[in-house]
Design an enzyme around this catalytic site. Structure first.
Site, PDB file in Angstrom:
ATOM      1  N   HIS A 108      -7.063  -5.867   2.207  1.00  0.00           N
ATOM      2  CA  HIS A 108      -5.894  -5.326   2.903  1.00  0.00           C
ATOM      3  C   HIS A 108      -5.340  -6.446   3.787  1.00  0.00           C
ATOM      4  CE1 HIS A 108      -6.847  -0.888   2.366  1.00  0.00           C
ATOM      5  NE2 HIS A 108      -8.024  -1.428   2.099  1.00  0.00           N
ATOM      6  N   ASP A 167       0.856  -1.194   0.000  1.00  0.00           N
ATOM      7  CA  ASP A 167       0.000   0.000   0.000  1.00  0.00           C
ATOM      8  C   ASP A 167       0.894   1.247   0.000  1.00  0.00           C
ATOM      9  OD1 ASP A 167      -3.208   0.583   1.116  1.00  0.00           O
ATOM     10  OD2 ASP A 167      -1.753   2.214   1.040  1.00  0.00           O
ATOM     11  N   HIS A 172     -10.491  -5.416  -3.356  1.00  0.00           N
ATOM     12  CA  HIS A 172      -9.159  -5.691  -2.791  1.00  0.00           C
ATOM     13  C   HIS A 172      -9.270  -6.059  -1.321  1.00  0.00           C
ATOM     14  CE1 HIS A 172     -10.056  -1.391  -2.355  1.00  0.00           C
ATOM     15  NE2 HIS A 172      -9.376  -1.430  -1.213  1.00  0.00           N
ATOM     16  N   GLY A 221     -15.524   3.457   3.670  1.00  0.00           N
ATOM     17  CA  GLY A 221     -14.158   3.929   3.426  1.00  0.00           C
ATOM     18  C   GLY A 221     -13.487   3.330   2.209  1.00  0.00           C
ATOM     19  N   GLN A 222     -14.251   2.628   1.358  1.00  0.00           N
ATOM     20  CA  GLN A 222     -13.618   2.109   0.137  1.00  0.00           C
ATOM     21  C   GLN A 222     -13.349   3.281  -0.811  1.00  0.00           C
ATOM     22  OE1 GLN A 222     -15.793  -0.925  -2.037  1.00  0.00           O
ATOM     23  NE2 GLN A 222     -14.124  -1.211  -3.518  1.00  0.00           N
ATOM     24  N   SER A 223     -12.084   3.474  -1.151  1.00  0.00           N
ATOM     25  CA  SER A 223     -11.735   4.605  -2.012  1.00  0.00           C
ATOM     26  C   SER A 223     -11.365   4.159  -3.422  1.00  0.00           C
ATOM     27  CB  SER A 223     -10.572   5.398  -1.401  1.00  0.00           C
ATOM     28  OG  SER A 223      -9.441   4.562  -1.243  1.00  0.00           O
TER      29      SER A 223
HETATM   30  P1  AMP Z   1      -9.647   1.352   0.322  1.00  0.00           P
HETATM   31  O1  AMP Z   1      -9.655   2.696   1.003  1.00  0.00           O
HETATM   32  O2  AMP Z   1     -10.116   0.216   1.168  1.00  0.00           O
HETATM   33  O3  AMP Z   1     -10.369   1.416  -1.012  1.00  0.00           O
HETATM   34  O4  AMP Z   1      -8.132   1.034   0.014  1.00  0.00           O
HETATM   35  C1  AMP Z   1      -7.456   1.589  -1.065  1.00  0.00           C
HETATM   36  C2  AMP Z   1      -6.024   1.604  -0.698  1.00  0.00           C
HETATM   37  O5  AMP Z   1      -5.274   1.788  -1.872  1.00  0.00           O
HETATM   38  C3  AMP Z   1      -5.622   2.736   0.270  1.00  0.00           C
HETATM   39  O6  AMP Z   1      -5.098   2.169   1.450  1.00  0.00           O
HETATM   40  C4  AMP Z   1      -4.568   3.527  -0.518  1.00  0.00           C
HETATM   41  O7  AMP Z   1      -3.502   3.962   0.291  1.00  0.00           O
HETATM   42  C5  AMP Z   1      -4.112   2.493  -1.540  1.00  0.00           C
HETATM   43  N1  AMP Z   1      -3.580   3.043  -2.784  1.00  0.00           N
HETATM   44  C6  AMP Z   1      -4.086   4.037  -3.542  1.00  0.00           C
HETATM   45  N2  AMP Z   1      -3.313   4.240  -4.617  1.00  0.00           N
HETATM   46  C7  AMP Z   1      -2.301   3.341  -4.549  1.00  0.00           C
HETATM   47  C8  AMP Z   1      -1.162   3.046  -5.361  1.00  0.00           C
HETATM   48  N3  AMP Z   1      -0.916   3.708  -6.494  1.00  0.00           N
HETATM   49  N4  AMP Z   1      -0.322   2.051  -4.980  1.00  0.00           N
HETATM   50  C9  AMP Z   1      -0.548   1.369  -3.843  1.00  0.00           C
HETATM   51  N5  AMP Z   1      -1.596   1.589  -3.033  1.00  0.00           N
HETATM   52  C10 AMP Z   1      -2.463   2.574  -3.377  1.00  0.00           C
END
Ligand code: AMP
Length: 144
Positions: A133, A61, A131, A124-126
């Site tokens: 974690h 991450d 995926h 909080g899914q961004s």
């Molecule tokens: P979520 O918030 O559960 O959708 O997790 C998305 C995760 O992707 C977050 O923890 C971000 O820090 C991570 N993330 C976003 N862009 C990247 C990237 N380019 N490489 C690695 N991790 C990323």
């Protein structure tokens, strides 16, 4: 002439209604091919790979919230765990969880890790590409 214009207008209205209906039914699962993980899978954005096979990619991450923070993603286009478990073929689902296991083993975290799958913006899914974690941190013994 007037009749032709009427039919044409009707067809456009029907077209809009069908489109709205599709959005209404499929809206939650509309996969955006330009999300950041799709770009990583296409090699357009670099990543620090931990594990990779035909079905799965695991990488660190970019903004870690634990001493070890790795993301595991399927190579297929699924928005979240709901979409994945409903629409991915069972062999693909099996291969994904095997990939999660292989990643954990590669990280040497066999009995000391946490898995999280944020689902939906409200949780909080961004990134709207399914995926998991994988996180490990000494402070997890004190956290809930
Ligand atoms: P979520 O918030 O559960 O959708 O997790 C998305 C995760 O992707 C977050 O923890 C971000 O820090 C991570 N993330 C976003 N862009 C990247 C990237 N380019 N490489 C690695 N991790 C990323």
């Amino acid at each position: 002439m007037l009749a032709t214009a009427g039919i044409f207008t009707c067809l456009i209205l029907i077209d809009f209604m069908v489109y709205d209906l599709v959005i209404l039914i499929k809206g939650f699962n509309m996969y955006d091919k330009n999300n950041v993980f799709a770009k990583i899978l296409r090699g357009e954005i670099p990543n620090k790979t931990v594990y990779s096979d035909d079905n799965v990619l695991a990488f660190y991450d970019v903004a870690p919230r634990a001493r070890v923070h790795v993301l595991v993603i399927p190579r297929g286009e699924y928005t979240d765990i709901f979409d994945f478990t409903q629409n991915a073929p069972s062999d693909v689902q099996m291969a994904f969880w095997t990939g999660v296991r292989n990643t954990v083993e590669k990280l040497g975290l066999r009995d000391n890790f946490r898995t999280v799958a944020n689902t939906g913006r409200g949780a909080g899914q961004s990134v709207m590409h399914f995926h998991i974690h994988i996180m490990s941190d000494e402070r997890f013994t004190e956290d809930f």
